[in-house]
Design an enzyme around this catalytic site. Structure first.
Site, PDB file in Angstrom:
ATOM      1  N   ASP A 139      -4.039   0.639  10.590  1.00 15.43           N
ATOM      2  CA  ASP A 139      -3.397  -0.563   9.417  1.00 15.43           C
ATOM      3  C   ASP A 139      -3.445  -1.512   9.422  1.00 15.43           C
ATOM      4  O   ASP A 139      -2.955  -1.763  10.919  1.00 15.43           O
ATOM      5  CB  ASP A 139      -2.207   0.412   8.946  1.00 15.43           C
ATOM      6  N   HIS A 141      -0.364  -3.197   9.068  1.00 17.64           N
ATOM      7  CA  HIS A 141       1.043  -3.187   8.340  1.00 17.64           C
ATOM      8  C   HIS A 141       1.131  -1.849   9.763  1.00 17.64           C
ATOM      9  O   HIS A 141       0.748  -1.082   9.658  1.00 17.64           O
ATOM     10  CB  HIS A 141       0.972  -2.975   7.371  1.00 17.64           C
ATOM     11  N   GLU A 291      -6.114   3.147   0.127  1.00 16.95           N
ATOM     12  CA  GLU A 291      -5.963   1.498  -0.396  1.00 16.95           C
ATOM     13  C   GLU A 291      -6.954   1.092  -0.439  1.00 16.95           C
ATOM     14  O   GLU A 291      -7.654  -0.528   0.001  1.00 16.95           O
ATOM     15  CB  GLU A 291      -5.223   0.803   1.027  1.00 16.95           C
TER      16      GLU A 291
END
Length: 330
Positions: A139, A141, A291
């Site tokens: 990721d 984040h 995502e």
């Protein structure tokens, strides 16, 4: 001239049967579009790509859940908590059922909120079966926000904190135990956008993190060697490796179809090496793909790239690997 065709003996995990679970929601995201992710992966031929590798694929289609109300922040600082909780329960129950049927569940998101449900189910399965859980989190984040410190109130920024017992109580308790996962089970790779409060949370939890600076300095091979160390337990403990793959892990130059792109991510070859080294462990037992936002993509190229990477994750290689069979065809 004879033609050699490589036939994989099994996918990387040692299992030959996977269940695809579409969860079409962007309930926890700031931008609409991730709800179309599961269908984009199907258009990119995910199931046929896996079948070519000898994997039996069971596609359960898209599961139903509440619509996105585009709500304002509540008194606790969160958006769409009740709907996010409902989707997390749907994810939990679907992944749990697949694991009980000895399938390898592949959750097709949808935003990263769904990982609260999927990993809660995996944690519950590991407790019941005596397995040790390792969560590899790819990721841009850290997703370590809590309702008290989240800048946006979006649930897709809270799954790691929730799974470690520090998020919304209802989400944190989905696995039947709080925390669902000890922080020591997590390894995050590829981080390059971390809120100030999350930096403190990472230190407080003691999370194992390899940000992009670590990848720049050490190289992807060494980072993944460290991230995957210990999966061959000398004491013989059965290990369950869960991969939570956020598409924004990838550099947006190669993967524009995601709602929260951050420049400076892994390139194509780095991402391929990452997947190939996971495949080499033979430990992969569950997977999130989240995502992916086709509304922001170009001709579905991000979904096609993801399918390419998933093939590597399940054992596709340039040359033959140990244990593969070769047929000689005229």
């Amino acid at each position: 001239m004879n033609m050699q065709t490589t036939i994989p003996s099994s996918p990387a995990s040692g299992q030959t049967s996977v269940t695809l679970l579409g969860l079409p929601t962007d309930i926890g995201a700031s931008r609409l579009g991730a709800a179309m992710g599961p269908d984009a992966l199907r258009v990119a031929q995910l199931a046929p790509a896996l079948q070519k590798l000898g994997v039996a694929v069971h596609d359960l289609g898209n599961l139903a859940g509440p619509a996105n109300p585009r709500g304002e922040r509540d008194a606790q600082g969160m958006r769409n908590l009740s709907e996010g909780l409902a989707w997390s329960r749907i994810a939990h129950d679907a992944v749990w059922q697949a694991l009980q049927q000895k399938q390898l569940p592949i959750l097709l998101g949808g935003d990263h909120t769904l990982a609260i449900g999927s990993i809660s189910a995996v944690a519950r399965h590991c407790r019941a079966s005596g397995k040790r859980l390792r969560v590899l989190w790819l990721d841009a984040h850290s997703d370590c926000n809590t309702p008290a410190n989240s800048p946006s109130g979006n649930l897709h920024g809270m799954p790691v904190a929730s799974l470690c017992g520090l998020g919304p109580a209802a989400l944190a308790a989905l696995s039947g135990s709080t925390p669902a996962v000890p922080a020591s089970a997590f390894c995050q790779v590829g981080l390059r956008s971390v809120d100030p409060s999350e930096k403190h949370m990472i230190r407080e939890l003691g999370l194992e993190v390899y940000d992009m600076r670590a990848i720049d300095e050490l190289g992807m091979r060494e980072v993944m060697r460290r991230a995957l160390a210990g999966l061959a337990d000398p004491e013989g403990t059965d290990i369950h490796l869960h991969l939570s793959f956020d598409v924004d892990f990838l550099d947006p130059d190669i993967a524009p179809g995601t709602g929260t792109p951050v420049r400076g991510g892994p390139n194509y070859r780095e991402a391929q090496l990452c997947m190939e080294m996971i495949a080499d462990t033979g430990r992969l037992a569950s997977l999130d793909i989240v995502e992916l936002n086709p509304a922001l993509d170009l001709h579905n190229q991000t979904a096609e790239l993801v399918v390419d990477l998933v093939q590597s994750l399940f054992g596709q290689s340039i040359l033959m690997r140990p244990g593969e069979d070769t047929l000689i065809q005229p």
